[in-house]
Scaffold this motif. Structure first.
Motif, PDB file in Angstrom:
ATOM      1  N   VAL A   1       0.848  -1.202   0.000  1.00  0.00           N
ATOM      2  CA  VAL A   1       0.000   0.000   0.000  1.00  0.00           C
ATOM      3  C   VAL A   1       0.881   1.248   0.000  1.00  0.00           C
ATOM      4  CG1 VAL A   1      -1.821   1.231   1.233  1.00  0.00           C
ATOM      5  CG2 VAL A   1      -1.814  -1.264   1.203  1.00  0.00           C
ATOM      6  N   ARG A   2       1.980   1.193   0.750  1.00  0.00           N
ATOM      7  CA  ARG A   2       2.907   2.326   0.789  1.00  0.00           C
ATOM      8  C   ARG A   2       3.503   2.579  -0.592  1.00  0.00           C
ATOM      9  NH1 ARG A   2       8.373   3.464   1.653  1.00  0.00           N
ATOM     10  NH2 ARG A   2       8.747   5.290   2.985  1.00  0.00           N
ATOM     11  N   GLU A   3       3.874   1.514  -1.282  1.00  0.00           N
ATOM     12  CA  GLU A   3       4.435   1.671  -2.624  1.00  0.00           C
ATOM     13  C   GLU A   3       3.416   2.297  -3.573  1.00  0.00           C
ATOM     14  OE1 GLU A   3       7.602   1.050  -3.733  1.00  0.00           O
ATOM     15  OE2 GLU A   3       8.023   0.842  -1.599  1.00  0.00           O
ATOM     16  N   CYS A   4       2.163   1.899  -3.432  1.00  0.00           N
ATOM     17  CA  CYS A   4       1.111   2.484  -4.287  1.00  0.00           C
ATOM     18  C   CYS A   4       0.938   3.969  -3.984  1.00  0.00           C
ATOM     19  CB  CYS A   4      -0.203   1.739  -4.081  1.00  0.00           C
ATOM     20  SG  CYS A   4      -0.212   0.075  -4.792  1.00  0.00           S
ATOM     21  N   PHE A   5       1.043   4.346  -2.703  1.00  0.00           N
ATOM     22  CA  PHE A   5       0.969   5.766  -2.359  1.00  0.00           C
ATOM     23  C   PHE A   5       2.116   6.535  -3.014  1.00  0.00           C
ATOM     24  CE2 PHE A   5       2.708   9.154   0.291  1.00  0.00           C
ATOM     25  CZ  PHE A   5       1.653  10.053   0.270  1.00  0.00           C
ATOM     26  N   LEU A   6       3.314   5.990  -2.941  1.00  0.00           N
ATOM     27  CA  LEU A   6       4.466   6.678  -3.519  1.00  0.00           C
ATOM     28  C   LEU A   6       4.324   6.832  -5.027  1.00  0.00           C
ATOM     29  CD1 LEU A   6       7.402   5.062  -1.486  1.00  0.00           C
ATOM     30  CD2 LEU A   6       6.221   7.226  -1.071  1.00  0.00           C
ATOM     31  N   ASP A   7       3.620   5.888  -5.669  1.00  0.00           N
ATOM     32  CA  ASP A   7       3.412   5.978  -7.123  1.00  0.00           C
ATOM     33  C   ASP A   7       2.620   7.223  -7.512  1.00  0.00           C
ATOM     34  OD1 ASP A   7       4.741   3.581  -7.392  1.00  0.00           O
ATOM     35  OD2 ASP A   7       2.917   2.377  -7.531  1.00  0.00           O
ATOM     36  N   LEU A   8       1.828   7.756  -6.573  1.00  0.00           N
ATOM     37  CA  LEU A   8       0.989   8.910  -6.895  1.00  0.00           C
ATOM     38  C   LEU A   8       1.811  10.151  -7.212  1.00  0.00           C
ATOM     39  CD1 LEU A   8      -1.750   8.362  -4.187  1.00  0.00           C
ATOM     40  CD2 LEU A   8      -2.086   8.223  -6.650  1.00  0.00           C
ATOM     41  N   GLY A   9       3.065  10.177  -6.767  1.00  0.00           N
ATOM     42  CA  GLY A   9       3.933  11.306  -7.109  1.00  0.00           C
ATOM     43  C   GLY A   9       4.299  11.356  -8.579  1.00  0.00           C
ATOM     44  N   SER A  10       3.907  10.330  -9.335  1.00  0.00           N
ATOM     45  CA  SER A  10       4.245  10.264 -10.764  1.00  0.00           C
ATOM     46  C   SER A  10       3.344  11.136 -11.626  1.00  0.00           C
ATOM     47  CB  SER A  10       4.131   8.812 -11.263  1.00  0.00           C
ATOM     48  OG  SER A  10       4.871   7.933 -10.448  1.00  0.00           O
ATOM     49  N   PHE A  11       2.268  11.684 -11.041  1.00  0.00           N
ATOM     50  CA  PHE A  11       1.285  12.427 -11.836  1.00  0.00           C
ATOM     51  C   PHE A  11       1.354  13.914 -11.524  1.00  0.00           C
ATOM     52  CE2 PHE A  11      -0.153   8.080 -11.483  1.00  0.00           C
ATOM     53  CZ  PHE A  11      -0.481   7.782 -12.796  1.00  0.00           C
ATOM     54  N   PRO A  12       0.967  14.763 -12.479  1.00  0.00           N
ATOM     55  CA  PRO A  12       1.102  16.214 -12.297  1.00  0.00           C
ATOM     56  C   PRO A  12       0.231  16.729 -11.153  1.00  0.00           C
ATOM     57  CG  PRO A  12       0.693  15.653 -14.607  1.00  0.00           C
ATOM     58  CD  PRO A  12       0.451  14.413 -13.815  1.00  0.00           C
ATOM     59  N   GLU A  13       0.688  17.838 -10.572  1.00  0.00           N
ATOM     60  CA  GLU A  13      -0.098  18.459  -9.512  1.00  0.00           C
ATOM     61  C   GLU A  13      -1.369  19.087 -10.102  1.00  0.00           C
ATOM     62  OE1 GLU A  13       1.657  21.828  -7.668  1.00  0.00           O
ATOM     63  OE2 GLU A  13       2.412  22.676  -9.532  1.00  0.00           O
ATOM     64  N   ASP A  14      -2.387  19.158  -9.256  1.00  0.00           N
ATOM     65  CA  ASP A  14      -3.650  19.831  -9.598  1.00  0.00           C
ATOM     66  C   ASP A  14      -4.350  19.223 -10.807  1.00  0.00           C
ATOM     67  OD1 ASP A  14      -3.210  21.618  -7.506  1.00  0.00           O
ATOM     68  OD2 ASP A  14      -2.091  22.986  -8.789  1.00  0.00           O
ATOM     69  N   LYS A  15      -4.055  17.949 -11.124  1.00  0.00           N
ATOM     70  CA  LYS A  15      -4.741  17.267 -12.215  1.00  0.00           C
ATOM     71  C   LYS A  15      -5.463  16.041 -11.659  1.00  0.00           C
ATOM     72  CE  LYS A  15      -3.100  19.875 -15.573  1.00  0.00           C
ATOM     73  NZ  LYS A  15      -3.972  20.778 -16.348  1.00  0.00           N
ATOM     74  N   LYS A  16      -6.660  15.802 -12.192  1.00  0.00           N
ATOM     75  CA  LYS A  16      -7.383  14.593 -11.805  1.00  0.00           C
ATOM     76  C   LYS A  16      -6.793  13.395 -12.546  1.00  0.00           C
ATOM     77  CE  LYS A  16     -11.514  16.238 -12.709  1.00  0.00           C
ATOM     78  NZ  LYS A  16     -12.985  16.368 -12.791  1.00  0.00           N
ATOM     79  N   ILE A  17      -6.561  12.340 -11.804  1.00  0.00           N
ATOM     80  CA  ILE A  17      -5.989  11.119 -12.379  1.00  0.00           C
ATOM     81  C   ILE A  17      -7.119  10.139 -12.646  1.00  0.00           C
ATOM     82  CG2 ILE A  17      -4.279   9.288 -12.080  1.00  0.00           C
ATOM     83  CD1 ILE A  17      -3.138  11.016  -9.738  1.00  0.00           C
TER      84      ILE A  17
ATOM     85  N   VAL B   1       0.698  18.847  -0.877  1.00  0.00           N
ATOM     86  CA  VAL B   1       1.675  18.515   0.163  1.00  0.00           C
ATOM     87  C   VAL B   1       1.870  17.007   0.249  1.00  0.00           C
ATOM     88  CG1 VAL B   1       2.161  18.615   2.640  1.00  0.00           C
ATOM     89  CG2 VAL B   1       1.246  20.622   1.479  1.00  0.00           C
ATOM     90  N   LEU B   2       0.787  16.225   0.062  1.00  0.00           N
ATOM     91  CA  LEU B   2       0.917  14.772   0.052  1.00  0.00           C
ATOM     92  C   LEU B   2       1.688  14.316  -1.185  1.00  0.00           C
ATOM     93  CD1 LEU B   2      -2.621  13.675   1.273  1.00  0.00           C
ATOM     94  CD2 LEU B   2      -0.466  13.395   2.488  1.00  0.00           C
ATOM     95  N   ARG B   3       1.441  14.973  -2.307  1.00  0.00           N
ATOM     96  CA  ARG B   3       2.211  14.639  -3.511  1.00  0.00           C
ATOM     97  C   ARG B   3       3.683  14.976  -3.300  1.00  0.00           C
ATOM     98  NH1 ARG B   3       3.917  17.604  -7.891  1.00  0.00           N
ATOM     99  NH2 ARG B   3       4.251  16.402  -9.813  1.00  0.00           N
ATOM    100  N   ASP B   4       3.967  16.140  -2.700  1.00  0.00           N
ATOM    101  CA  ASP B   4       5.355  16.498  -2.398  1.00  0.00           C
ATOM    102  C   ASP B   4       5.987  15.457  -1.474  1.00  0.00           C
ATOM    103  OD1 ASP B   4       4.933  18.730  -3.901  1.00  0.00           O
ATOM    104  OD2 ASP B   4       4.832  20.130  -2.219  1.00  0.00           O
ATOM    105  N   LEU B   5       5.194  14.964  -0.520  1.00  0.00           N
ATOM    106  CA  LEU B   5       5.698  13.937   0.394  1.00  0.00           C
ATOM    107  C   LEU B   5       6.063  12.668  -0.367  1.00  0.00           C
ATOM    108  CD1 LEU B   5       6.203  12.765   3.231  1.00  0.00           C
ATOM    109  CD2 LEU B   5       3.756  12.194   3.316  1.00  0.00           C
ATOM    110  N   ALA B   6       5.175  12.249  -1.290  1.00  0.00           N
ATOM    111  CA  ALA B   6       5.455  11.039  -2.072  1.00  0.00           C
ATOM    112  C   ALA B   6       6.742  11.211  -2.876  1.00  0.00           C
ATOM    113  CB  ALA B   6       4.280  10.742  -3.005  1.00  0.00           C
ATOM    114  N   ILE B   7       6.942  12.377  -3.479  1.00  0.00           N
ATOM    115  CA  ILE B   7       8.166  12.623  -4.252  1.00  0.00           C
ATOM    116  C   ILE B   7       9.380  12.679  -3.336  1.00  0.00           C
ATOM    117  CG2 ILE B   7       9.329  14.321  -5.712  1.00  0.00           C
ATOM    118  CD1 ILE B   7       6.582  15.018  -6.878  1.00  0.00           C
ATOM    119  N   HIS B   8       9.219  13.340  -2.190  1.00  0.00           N
ATOM    120  CA  HIS B   8      10.324  13.443  -1.227  1.00  0.00           C
ATOM    121  C   HIS B   8      10.775  12.061  -0.760  1.00  0.00           C
ATOM    122  CE1 HIS B   8      12.701  14.804   2.172  1.00  0.00           C
ATOM    123  NE2 HIS B   8      11.923  14.134   3.006  1.00  0.00           N
TER     124      HIS B   8
END
Length: 817
Positions: free
Chosen positions: A414-430, A488-495
């Motif tokens: 589940v953690r790995e799936c969360f980190l994958d979310l950093g792969s998509f642009p900010e402010d865009k619906k996936i 901020v959550l996306r920044d966390l995933a990228i960080h």
């Protein structure tokens, strides 16, 4: 204007100056002036203390003090008249003497009367505040003794969050009122929740609830605040709660249901109410152990996780701050005031504050980190934030590390799936379809498990689901569901993904759109990159803009861009393990793809998503994607690529199981060869407004289980061959407004489970009930009211069939994706 603003301004200073002048020059009013000077000088220290204390007065006291300020203002005018009066005008001077004496008595009366009452009230107020602070300290100490779940560090963080409440104004007040109604006005709610993203002010709101006079009065000051945390001492917490509820501190609970001996449950229920606040709850099993089924007892649960309604009866979701509230909190942290100071660069301040996206903790931490820093430091901070980089140590320690607590408790997958979310642009619906396909390919899970992981992340407030009103059952298209995530959550995933050296990272990500690839990538091209996911986000990019990269382990490639033309990266040739390719154009018109020949080497590609591009002509020679299973074309120009004269779909896609064509305006007919793709199980042709005809041999798709033709307004009939789709389980013809009828052959679909035919305005009749009686598997039909009664007749012949009248619903959400 506040009282102390008036007094601490020029009124008192000017009045004293005028009175001193009078005492020297006016023989008539000298005595009154000297007495007034003595009185006001005694008053001046109290006025200054009020001014610098920042205390907000009650309305009654403010009104009294405002009246006194007007008296002083009148005295100032009187003093000026005394000085302006001529020495020989005896009658006027005698009148002024009487007025000065009257003014003197008014000042002395206030000092000896109301002012003393105000001082006494302040003493009582201070005493009450001190007792309240001791109560909170005692509760804090009790919670710290509840076990290792409450550490000194967490206590400090609660206090830090509670300071936010001063500045979030209207939002906090609305939240207080909603939670207060749940606790006080709805007796049937035994457990109430406050739910929100980490750092959103949940604990601040809970603390405000505990301080609220109405809440304290309702529970007769019987409020217990406990911090649970991720590793609580359950027995100690249960004992603390039990002792607080029953007054039997030494007694250990044996179960969660208790009525005192000699009292009925009704009698117990008429006693004093009790509120237990459980902060920082992470686990449902833990929460269930801490809830006791005792009348007059209520529980307020604060958590980042969503719990079932049978456990937490009703939940208030904390909203992020509005723009004005965000700016006020940010400015207070950065400048010590609630607005942008004149000397600051207002544009720069607004840009940095907007990066926080209304999250109170981010506003506070980032604002404080920029306090007293020069403008160049602010400019650098803006650039680093735009690249999802840290701006200082406190940014990591006080913001990202605290947010990371939510991720650390997740299971590894589940953690790995969360980190994958950093792969998509900010402010865009996936689109969920994209996300699920990606997780299925890279984590070796099935769609059902991927969806379960999505729900877990949503319940823990690590992403947000945006649902189509029709979505949610087993036949809904994942394209109808979108995922969003706070920046901020996306920044966390990228960080968290960038901890390793660039060549060793599992995810190679571009955090923001740029005109070129990151320099860090270019500098390290001498060694292979070990990434499994590569995400690129650029503007228009040409062949010369790419540079060689060795990417032997990449399984997912995401190409986001905004351009009219886009040259596909040559290094795709060096991705032998590539299984999912996602190409999304965020520009205004369809982009022309160049270098499409790289597809010839993608022998292991299983999933291809193309969005807002002109799809090149597909042919046997150029695109032999023999392992492709899922093909999605959204907002694309496809007429050239689906030319029936050159296209042999079963040859190009021999294993294709899912085909999605959505919002492709130039699609008029499907190629006939599509009927020979024997592996096809799901076909969605939706929102294609020019589609006027389906192939007559559609019935050759023997494995087809799902057929969506949603919003095809030019489609006038379904081919009779549809009756040969013996495994079809779901048919969606909703919003096919010119479809005339359902063919009689539809009665042969013995595996059909659901039909969605809302807004089929031309269908006024159904095949005879006898022709539909073989639909033994059909259990749900959604239709318009006009033909509802016709389907009710079919209900008699088809046991278990449920017919529903569709709710009217329209959405243009796809336009803002």
């Amino acid at each position: 204007m506040l009282f102390y603003d008036l007094l601490a301004g020029e009124i008192v200073t000017e009045l004293l100056r005028q009175l001193n002048t009078i005492s020297r020059k006016s023989c008539f009013c000298k005595s009154s002036a000297e007495n007034l000077i003595a009185s006001i000088q005694e008053l001046l220290p109290i006025i200054e203390e009020l001014n610098y204390s920042g205390v907000k007065l009650t309305d009654f006291r403010q009104c009294q003090l405002n009246r006194f300020s007007e008296t002083l203002r009148g005295g100032l005018e009187l003093a000026r008249k005394v000085l302006d009066s001529g020495r020989w005008n005896v009658y006027t001077n005698l009148q002024l003497v009487r007025k000065m004496e009257k003014f003197q008595k008014q000042v002395e009366r206030f000092i000896s009367g109301p002012l003393q009452a105000h001082l006494l009230a302040d003493v009582h107020h201070m005493r009450s505040e001190t007792m309240e602070r001791f109560d909170r300290l005692e509760q804090r100490l009790d919670s710290m003794n509840a076990g290792p779940g409450t550490t000194g560090r967490q206590g400090m963080e609660v206090e830090e969050d509670s300071n936010l409440g001063i500045f979030v104004g209207i939002g906090l007040e609305l939240g207080k009122n909603k939670v207060k109604k749940m606790l006080i006005e709805r007796d049937y709610l035994g457990v109430v929740g406050i739910w929100g993203i980490g750092g959103s002010g949940k604990t601040t709101l809970a603390n405000e609830m505990c301080r609220d006079n109405q809440v304290r009065s309702y529970f007769n000051n019987r409020i217990l605040f406990l911090t649970v945390s991720q590793s609580p001492d359950l027995e100690q917490l249960r004992a603390n709660i039990w002792g607080f509820i029953t007054g039997n501190e030494g007694r250990t609970p044996t179960n969660n249901i208790f009525v005192p001996q000699g009292m009925s449950q009704f009698e117990w229920g008429t006693g004093t109410g009790t509120l237990v606040v459980l902060d920082d709850v992470w686990s449902l099993p833990v929460l269930e152990q801490l809830i006791f089924k005792v009348p007059t007892y209520k529980t307020l649960v604060i958590s980042r996780c969503r719990f079932p309604k049978k456990v937490v009866n009703e939940v208030y979701e904390v909203d992020l701050l509005r723009e004005d509230e965000s700016m006020s909190l940010f400015c207070h942290s950065a400048f010590g005031q609630n607005s942008i100071p004149p000397t600051a660069n207002a544009t720069l301040v607004k840009q940095i504050a907007s990066e926080c996206k209304g999250l109170p903790l981010a506003l506070k931490v980032i604002g404080a980190s920029l306090q007293d820093q020069p403008e160049m430091y602010w400019i650098n901070a803006r650039k680093r934030l735009s690249r999802c980089e840290l701006i200082c140590e406190s940014h990591e320690n006080k913001l990202l590390d605290r947010m990371a607590i939510s991720v650390e408790c997740l299971k590894k997958k589940v953690r790995e799936c969360f980190l994958d979310l950093g792969s998509f642009p900010e402010d865009k619906k996936i689109p969920l379809d994209v996300l699920v396909n990606m997780w299925v390919e890279i984590h070796n899970i099935d769609e059902e498990e991927a969806f379960s992981i999505l729900m877990e992340l949503s319940d823990k407030n690590l992403l947000t689901l945006v649902k189509d009103a029709r979505a949610g059952d087993g036949f809904c298209s994942y394209y109808e569901i979108f995922v969003t995530q706070h920046d901020v959550l996306r920044d966390l995933a990228i960080h968290l993904s960038n901890h390793e050296d660039v060549n060793d990272r599992k995810r190679l990500l571009m955090p923001r759109r740029d005109t070129e690839l990151p320099r860090e990538w270019r500098k390290n091209t001498d060694l292979p990159f070990n990434a499994q996911i590569v995400s690129v986000h650029t503007e228009e990019i040409k062949e010369m803009d790419w540079f060689p990269m060795q990417l032997p382990k990449v399984e997912v490639l995401i190409l986001n861009f905004s351009a009219d033309e886009y040259f596909l990266p040559p290094f795709i040739d060096n991705m032998p393990k590539l299984r999912a390719l996602i190409v999304i154009n965020h520009g205004t018109t369809e982009a022309t793809l160049q270098n499409f020949s790289v597809f010839t080497n993608l022998v292991n590609l299983r999933s291809l998503w193309l969005e807002k591009v002109t799809v090149p002509q597909l042919s046997n020679a150029t695109v032999p994607l023999r392992n492709l299973q899922k093909l999605s074309m959204v907002l694309c120009k496809v007429s050239n690529s689906l030319d029936p004269s050159v296209l042999d779909l079963p040859q190009i896609f021999p294993r294709l199981s899912e085909l999605k064509i959505d919002h492709c305006e130039d699609l008029i007919k499907l190629p006939l060869s599509i009927c020979k793709v024997n592996s096809l199980q799901s076909m969605s042709i939706t929102n294609c407004h020019q589609l006027c005809e389906l192939p007559a041999d559609l019935g050759m798709l023997k494995k087809l289980r799902i057929l969506r033709l949603y919003a095809s307004p030019e489609l006038k009939m379904l081919p009779p061959g549809i009756g040969e789709l013996v495994w079809l389980r779901y048919l969606d013809i909703s919003l096919c407004i010119n479809l005339k009828c359902l063919p009689r052959e539809i009665g042969k679909l013995t595996s059909l489970e659901k039909i969605d035919m809302r807004d089929c305005l031309q269908i006024m009749n159904l095949p005879m009930p006898a022709a539909l009686s073989n639909l033994k598997s059909l259990h749900r039909v959604i239709c318009d009211e006009e033909i509802f009664y016709l389907w009710r007749n079919v209900e008699k012949a088809v046991p278990g069939l449920r017919v529903e009248v569709a709710e009217k619903w329209y959405s243009l959400d796809w336009l803002t994706g």
